[in-house]
Design a protein around this motif. Sequence first.
Motif, PDB file in Angstrom:
ATOM      1  N   THR A 160       0.821  -1.215   0.000  1.00 16.78           N
ATOM      2  CA  THR A 160       0.000   0.000   0.000  1.00 16.78           C
ATOM      3  C   THR A 160       0.853   1.262   0.000  1.00 16.78           C
ATOM      4  N   THR A 161       2.123   1.145   0.346  1.00 13.39           N
ATOM      5  CA  THR A 161       3.000   2.317   0.386  1.00 13.39           C
ATOM      6  C   THR A 161       3.687   2.588  -0.957  1.00 13.39           C
ATOM      7  N   ASP A 162       3.519   1.682  -1.907  1.00 16.40           N
ATOM      8  CA  ASP A 162       4.136   1.878  -3.215  1.00 16.40           C
ATOM      9  C   ASP A 162       3.456   3.047  -3.933  1.00 16.40           C
ATOM     10  N   ALA A 163       4.241   3.864  -4.612  1.00 12.64           N
ATOM     11  CA  ALA A 163       3.691   5.039  -5.295  1.00 12.64           C
ATOM     12  C   ALA A 163       2.683   4.674  -6.373  1.00 12.64           C
ATOM     13  N   TYR A 181       0.524   2.102  -6.180  1.00  9.42           N
ATOM     14  CA  TYR A 181      -0.594   1.328  -5.631  1.00  9.42           C
ATOM     15  C   TYR A 181      -1.955   1.972  -5.893  1.00  9.42           C
ATOM     16  N   ALA A 182      -2.058   3.263  -5.661  1.00 11.17           N
ATOM     17  CA  ALA A 182      -3.358   3.947  -5.731  1.00 11.17           C
ATOM     18  C   ALA A 182      -3.981   3.884  -7.110  1.00 11.17           C
ATOM     19  N   ARG A 183      -3.177   3.897  -8.176  1.00  7.79           N
ATOM     20  CA  ARG A 183      -3.775   3.945  -9.505  1.00  7.79           C
ATOM     21  C   ARG A 183      -4.400   2.621  -9.936  1.00  7.79           C
ATOM     22  N   ALA A 184      -4.224   1.571  -9.144  1.00 12.61           N
ATOM     23  CA  ALA A 184      -4.926   0.322  -9.424  1.00 12.61           C
ATOM     24  C   ALA A 184      -6.408   0.422  -9.079  1.00 12.61           C
ATOM     25  N   ALA A 185      -6.758   1.358  -8.179  1.00  6.49           N
ATOM     26  CA  ALA A 185      -8.159   1.576  -7.759  1.00  6.49           C
ATOM     27  C   ALA A 185      -8.795   0.300  -7.236  1.00  6.49           C
ATOM     28  N   ILE A 186      -8.166  -0.301  -6.241  1.00  3.06           N
ATOM     29  CA  ILE A 186      -8.655  -1.577  -5.703  1.00  3.06           C
ATOM     30  C   ILE A 186     -10.076  -1.466  -5.150  1.00  3.06           C
ATOM     31  N   SER A 187     -10.447  -0.292  -4.636  1.00  2.00           N
ATOM     32  CA  SER A 187     -11.794  -0.137  -4.075  1.00  2.00           C
ATOM     33  C   SER A 187     -12.882  -0.224  -5.143  1.00  2.00           C
ATOM     34  N   SER A 188     -12.510  -0.028  -6.410  1.00  2.00           N
ATOM     35  CA  SER A 188     -13.479  -0.185  -7.502  1.00  2.00           C
ATOM     36  C   SER A 188     -13.630  -1.638  -7.920  1.00  2.00           C
ATOM     37  N   ALA A 189     -12.706  -2.482  -7.494  1.00  2.00           N
ATOM     38  CA  ALA A 189     -12.719  -3.887  -7.899  1.00  2.00           C
ATOM     39  C   ALA A 189     -13.304  -4.805  -6.837  1.00  2.00           C
ATOM     40  N   VAL A 190     -12.981  -4.561  -5.567  1.00  3.06           N
ATOM     41  CA  VAL A 190     -13.444  -5.417  -4.470  1.00  3.06           C
ATOM     42  C   VAL A 190     -14.834  -4.979  -4.036  1.00  3.06           C
ATOM     43  N   VAL A 219      -2.909  -6.090  -5.683  1.00  6.57           N
ATOM     44  CA  VAL A 219      -2.420  -5.097  -6.639  1.00  6.57           C
ATOM     45  C   VAL A 219      -1.048  -5.553  -7.138  1.00  6.57           C
ATOM     46  N   ILE A 220      -0.905  -5.636  -8.454  1.00  2.00           N
ATOM     47  CA  ILE A 220       0.355  -6.089  -9.037  1.00  2.00           C
ATOM     48  C   ILE A 220       0.859  -5.100 -10.081  1.00  2.00           C
ATOM     49  N   ARG A 221       2.167  -5.117 -10.274  1.00  2.00           N
ATOM     50  CA  ARG A 221       2.793  -4.389 -11.378  1.00  2.00           C
ATOM     51  C   ARG A 221       3.513  -5.425 -12.239  1.00  2.00           C
TER      52      ARG A 221
END
Length: 210
Positions: free
Chosen positions: A46-49, A51-60, A73-75
Motif C-alpha cells: 500500500t505504500t508503493d507510489a 498502488y493507488a492507480r490500481a483503484a482496488i476499491s473499484s474492484a473489491v 495489486v500487481i505491477r
Amino acid sequence: MLARHALSRAFLPLLVLLGGCVSLDSGSDDERLPTQLQGKAEVLSTTDADYARAAISSAVKPAGQGGIVEGTVIRLKQDVAVWRMWNGPAKLDASGRTNRIGGWWSYDAPKGTQAQYRTAYEICNGWNDLTWVAKCTLKAGSVVVIGPGQSVSAQTCGDPTGAETYPANQKDWQTYVDKPWARPTELVCPADTEDYEANPTDISKVKTAS
C-alpha cells in the motif's frame, strides 16, 4: 467480469479490502500470485507510489455485487496477454460505442461453453452477450488488480424473477484494469478485426456458419 487461478486457501492472496483497510500476508510474490503470473509480476504494498492507480476499491465488492472478493495489486514485469468477451462490433450503446474495452479481463484464454464462462466469471446476461473474443496485451509496468470473482445476486443482475444468480468463484480469477480507455500505453489492443465470434459450445473456437 475480467481472470483467475486454482490455489489452495493457504496460498490465496490476502490483500483484502475490509472497510477501507487493506492487509497483505507475508511470503514471496510467487507464493501470492497465480501460477500463470509467477515471475511476470510483483505484488505492490500500500505504500508503493503506484498502488493507488490500481483503484482496488473499484474492484473489491460485497457479496452479491460482483467484482472480486479480495484483491491483490500487481505491477507487471513483462508483457502479459489478456482476454475479454464482448457483444461484437454490431451492438452499440446509446453513445455509439461497443463494450469491447472495459475494466474486466482474464489472463486465462476463454474456454468451455458460453454458459460455463458466464457462471465462472459471474457475468449477468444484461451486462455482456459473450459472443466475441478480444485478445489484448497488458504491457510491462502496468498496474492492475487480480482476484477471485465475487458472487452476483439476481437483484444486481436486474432479474425480477430471482433466477439469475452466480456464486463466488475462487478458481477462475479476474483482472481489473481501471479506466482502460485512458491507459493506451498499458493496455494495447489490435483492431477489432482481429477478434473472433465465438462458438457458443466451445468459445475457444470460431463460430462456424450455420
